[in-house]
Design an enzyme around this catalytic site. Structure first.
Site, PDB file in Angstrom:
ATOM      1  N   HIS A 113     -23.946  13.156  77.942  1.00  0.00           N
ATOM      2  CA  HIS A 113     -22.514  13.032  78.154  1.00  0.00           C
ATOM      3  C   HIS A 113     -21.869  14.399  78.051  1.00  0.00           C
ATOM      4  O   HIS A 113     -22.155  15.162  77.118  1.00  0.00           O
ATOM      5  CB  HIS A 113     -21.902  12.069  77.138  1.00  0.00           C
ATOM      6  CG  HIS A 113     -22.406  10.671  77.282  1.00  0.00           C
ATOM      7  ND1 HIS A 113     -23.520  10.206  76.613  1.00  0.00           N
ATOM      8  CD2 HIS A 113     -21.988   9.646  78.085  1.00  0.00           C
ATOM      9  CE1 HIS A 113     -23.749   8.958  76.970  1.00  0.00           C
ATOM     10  NE2 HIS A 113     -22.847   8.595  77.853  1.00  0.00           N
ATOM     11  N   GLN A 118     -33.673   6.279  78.815  1.00  0.00           N
ATOM     12  CA  GLN A 118     -32.805   7.088  79.667  1.00  0.00           C
ATOM     13  C   GLN A 118     -32.780   8.524  79.167  1.00  0.00           C
ATOM     14  O   GLN A 118     -32.734   8.756  77.954  1.00  0.00           O
ATOM     15  CB  GLN A 118     -31.377   6.559  79.634  1.00  0.00           C
ATOM     16  CG  GLN A 118     -31.101   5.357  80.509  1.00  0.00           C
ATOM     17  CD  GLN A 118     -29.620   5.044  80.535  1.00  0.00           C
ATOM     18  OE1 GLN A 118     -28.973   5.036  79.495  1.00  0.00           O
ATOM     19  NE2 GLN A 118     -29.087   4.789  81.719  1.00  0.00           N
ATOM     20  N   LYS A 175     -18.652   7.717  90.880  1.00  0.00           N
ATOM     21  CA  LYS A 175     -19.903   8.373  90.517  1.00  0.00           C
ATOM     22  C   LYS A 175     -20.627   8.909  91.742  1.00  0.00           C
ATOM     23  O   LYS A 175     -20.365   8.522  92.878  1.00  0.00           O
ATOM     24  CB  LYS A 175     -20.829   7.403  89.773  1.00  0.00           C
ATOM     25  CG  LYS A 175     -21.221   6.175  90.594  1.00  0.00           C
ATOM     26  CD  LYS A 175     -22.177   5.268  89.816  1.00  0.00           C
ATOM     27  CE  LYS A 175     -22.513   4.013  90.625  1.00  0.00           C
ATOM     28  NZ  LYS A 175     -23.573   3.212  89.983  1.00  0.00           N
ATOM     29  N   ASP A 209     -30.357  10.362  78.717  1.00  0.00           N
ATOM     30  CA  ASP A 209     -28.929  10.100  78.673  1.00  0.00           C
ATOM     31  C   ASP A 209     -28.190  11.345  78.194  1.00  0.00           C
ATOM     32  O   ASP A 209     -28.618  12.001  77.238  1.00  0.00           O
ATOM     33  CB  ASP A 209     -28.671   8.940  77.699  1.00  0.00           C
ATOM     34  CG  ASP A 209     -27.437   8.145  78.059  1.00  0.00           C
ATOM     35  OD1 ASP A 209     -26.817   8.464  79.081  1.00  0.00           O
ATOM     36  OD2 ASP A 209     -27.118   7.200  77.324  1.00  0.00           O
ATOM     37  N   HIS A 266     -20.708  10.704  82.198  1.00  0.00           N
ATOM     38  CA  HIS A 266     -22.063  10.238  81.901  1.00  0.00           C
ATOM     39  C   HIS A 266     -23.003  10.829  82.942  1.00  0.00           C
ATOM     40  O   HIS A 266     -22.637  10.945  84.111  1.00  0.00           O
ATOM     41  CB  HIS A 266     -22.173   8.708  82.034  1.00  0.00           C
ATOM     42  CG  HIS A 266     -21.214   7.937  81.217  1.00  0.00           C
ATOM     43  ND1 HIS A 266     -21.550   7.358  80.021  1.00  0.00           N
ATOM     44  CD2 HIS A 266     -19.914   7.618  81.426  1.00  0.00           C
ATOM     45  CE1 HIS A 266     -20.500   6.720  79.535  1.00  0.00           C
ATOM     46  NE2 HIS A 266     -19.494   6.863  80.370  1.00  0.00           N
ATOM     47  N   ARG A 280     -31.831  -3.939  78.093  1.00  0.00           N
ATOM     48  CA  ARG A 280     -30.921  -4.720  78.931  1.00  0.00           C
ATOM     49  C   ARG A 280     -31.631  -5.989  79.388  1.00  0.00           C
ATOM     50  O   ARG A 280     -32.806  -5.940  79.778  1.00  0.00           O
ATOM     51  CB  ARG A 280     -30.454  -3.904  80.142  1.00  0.00           C
ATOM     52  CG  ARG A 280     -29.687  -2.647  79.736  1.00  0.00           C
ATOM     53  CD  ARG A 280     -29.244  -1.843  80.930  1.00  0.00           C
ATOM     54  NE  ARG A 280     -28.665  -0.566  80.511  1.00  0.00           N
ATOM     55  CZ  ARG A 280     -28.278   0.397  81.333  1.00  0.00           C
ATOM     56  NH1 ARG A 280     -28.395   0.217  82.649  1.00  0.00           N
ATOM     57  NH2 ARG A 280     -27.777   1.527  80.873  1.00  0.00           N
ATOM     58  N   CYS A 302     -23.569   5.707  75.132  1.00  0.00           N
ATOM     59  CA  CYS A 302     -22.272   6.388  75.143  1.00  0.00           C
ATOM     60  C   CYS A 302     -21.442   6.219  73.867  1.00  0.00           C
ATOM     61  O   CYS A 302     -20.899   7.209  73.356  1.00  0.00           O
ATOM     62  CB  CYS A 302     -21.468   5.998  76.376  1.00  0.00           C
ATOM     63  SG  CYS A 302     -22.051   4.611  77.299  1.00  0.00           S
TER      64      CYS A 302
END
Length: 549
Positions: free
Chosen positions: A315, A311, A396, A313, A442, A293, A264
């Site tokens: 946005h 991911q 979410k 990912d 996200h 992670r 992000c």
């Protein structure tokens, strides 16, 4: 049943130190510090002790006692005493709920049966054991966790055990090795995946399919670094709220850098690189982002929980007026992705504001939560509220896939963020000529490539549909004199875009076919002298059916 398990282990291992137990929908477990490591034979020994206790028909009594009495009851039980200390910190003169079976005591917070006679002797089974850190903290002692399951009837137990057996056949860790998809190596590091060519091919096909769909849905593709300066993660709040899950920093030119746990802040930097107008919005950035992670070693599990993963990912940055449509459209996109792979067994959750730690106004949280509910209802999905399950920065939608055992795994996520737009001073120029703060969402549709791939392996039992199979066609020469023809055939098929494997080794034809069947190759071409005379081949399906020639 979890209390009876603890009681049985306590009687067998007199010096057992009791941790805590948990009951889920289908299973239960309890953690113990024991005088020796468990062995498989211990499960039967403990089961027999449980049967013995049930036959005695003890009453189960529940009462509340004061702190001093509780401390006396659990003297010699360091983990229970630690829990009592935590209760005492949070409450003055607390009343401690305890349960008693015979002379055995345990802390007890939930409802319990009145008597062991209510348990069915023939409807429980201990399943396995493993290691588990106390409170999930790698710096605390490693305890031994015993898993079990209990049902109202023998038939229900039998059905569940059959599910476990079926799930074990579909276990992505076993199939991944058998089909040569991926591996792990201690030399590389725990939780870091090595993708083999066949697994990498499936991954490539997944990414290609999804990437094309993203472009068609108005996303712009970006690429960002694997590391970022400490200052970036300080501004984003990750060093304050997420540091325990981040790897230790590395030093470059006397500055600290961190491996990215998510993308992000990088996408925000791309947005902030230019002045934005309301006419530019919505902006949708997407990336296949490698993130890292730190997961506790005891929680690592094949591809479903790893330390380095990818991911899908993205946005979405939009105006408040655009939020309803953007959330609904991304939810539809999520459903399209899942259903394209035949993954229809999932449940929607709406995770709301955490009780103790969150940012943003109550009005923002309520408005965003209503937008999420509206999208789920509009999409025709049943949903469940996950009270307090949102991140500190926004509510979410989670779409959780169910595996063969009915266990839920989080994959697709759609998440509001009230944090980063403020922290990074994100702005757009509105129709009124003034600067406004945009909304940020996200979202990840696969969730992580690794977990999604694991779900697909188990869903298809390794038998991927033809378009997704890493090898679509296997070619088997009947004898070595047919090899040259088969090599030419392989080249032609590959040039036409098909994924082909030729076995020109010294094994007999039937052995080659069996190997290809074990690798779950969808279609097998068998080529002998007759096929060459006809300039063709015989076709055999993975189901061992001769389809023609």
């Amino acid at each position: 049943m979890v209390l009876v398990l603890a009681c049985a282990v306590g009687e067998i291992f007199g010096s057992a130190k009791l941790g805590t137990g948990t009951v889920s929908e289908n299973e239960f477990f309890y953690d113990f510090e024991l005088p020796r490591p468990l062995v498989p034979e211990d499960l039967e020994l403990i089961e027999n002790k449980i049967v013995e206790l049930i036959n005695k028909g003890y009453q189960i009594t529940k009462e509340s006692v004061d702190f001093d009495k509780a401390r006396n009851i659990f003297s010699g039980q360091p983990y229970k005493l630690e829990l009592l200390g935590e209760i005492c910190k949070n409450s003055e003169n607390p009343q401690i709920p305890v349960c008693k079976i015979g002379e055995f005591y345990d802390l007890c917070g939930g409802p319990v049966l009145s008597s062991l006679k209510e348990l069915n002797l023939h409807a429980f089974k201990l399943l396995s054991f493993s290691g588990a850190y106390w409170k999930g903290d790698a710096g605390r002692p490693m305890l031994q966790r015993i898993y079990g399951t209990a049902w109202e009837s023998k038939e229900e137990l039998k059905t569940y055990i059959s599910k476990i057996e079926e799930a074990s056949k579909r276990d992505h860790r076993i199939l991944g090795k058998q089909l040569d998809f991926f591996s792990f190596s201690q030399d590389v590091g725990q939780g870091l995946v090595l993708w083999h060519p066949k697994g990498a091919m499936v991954r490539y096909l997944l990414e290609k399919f999804s990437q094309t769909a993203h472009v068609l849905n108005g996303y712009e593709w970006v690429y960002t670094p694997h590391i970022g300066r400490a200052e970036l993660w300080k501004t984003s709040g990750h060093l304050q709220f997420y540091k325990d899950s981040m790897y230790n920093p590395i030093e470059i030119d006397n500055e600290k850098y961190y491996l990215k746990p998510m993308s992000c802040p990088f996408h925000v930097m791309i947005y902030n690189s230019s002045v934005r107008s309301y006419r530019d919005l919505p902006i949708r950035y997407a990336e296949y982002a490698a993130v890292y992670r730190y997961e506790l070693s005891g929680t690592l599990h094949g591809l479903t929980r790893v330390r380095g993963f990818t991911q899908d990912d993205a946005h979405i940055i939009c105006t408040p007026e655009q939020a309803n449509d953007e959330i609904f459209n991304v939810l539809k996109f999520s459903l399209y992705i899942l259903q394209s792979f035949g993954l229809n067994d999932f449940k929607a959750y709406i995770a709301t504001r955490p009780e103790n730690k969150s940012i943003g106004s109550t009005d923002d949280w309520n408005r965003a939560t209503e937008i999420l509910k509206s999208a789920v209802i509009r999409a025709g999905l049943e949903y469940q509220i996950d009270e307090g399950g949102g991140a500190f920065y926004g509510p979410k939608i989670d779409l959780k896939l169910r595996d063969a055992l009915g266990r839920e795994w989080q994959c697709s996520t759609i998440q509001f963020d009230f944090n980063l737009p403020e922290r990074f001073n994100m702005k757009y120029v509105g129709a009124d000529g003034l600067k406004h703060t945009p909304l940020m969402v996200h979202r990840a549709l696969f969730g992580s490539m690794e977990r999604f791939f694991a779900m697909l392996i188990e869903h298809y039992n390794g038998k991927f549909p033809l378009w997704l199979a890493p090898v679509q066609i296997g070619i088997v020469p009947v004898s070595s004199r047919n090899n040259d023809y088969c090599k030419d055939l392989s080249v032609k098929l590959k040039k036409s875009g098909l994924r082909v494997s030729l076995d020109s080794g010294d094994d007999k034809m039937n052995a080659k076919i069996r190997k290809m069947e074990m690798k779950k190759t969808p279609i097998i071409f068998v080529v002998g002298d007759r096929e060459i005379e006809r300039k063709g081949f015989s076709v055999r399906s993975e189901k061992k059916e001769i389809l023609g020639s």
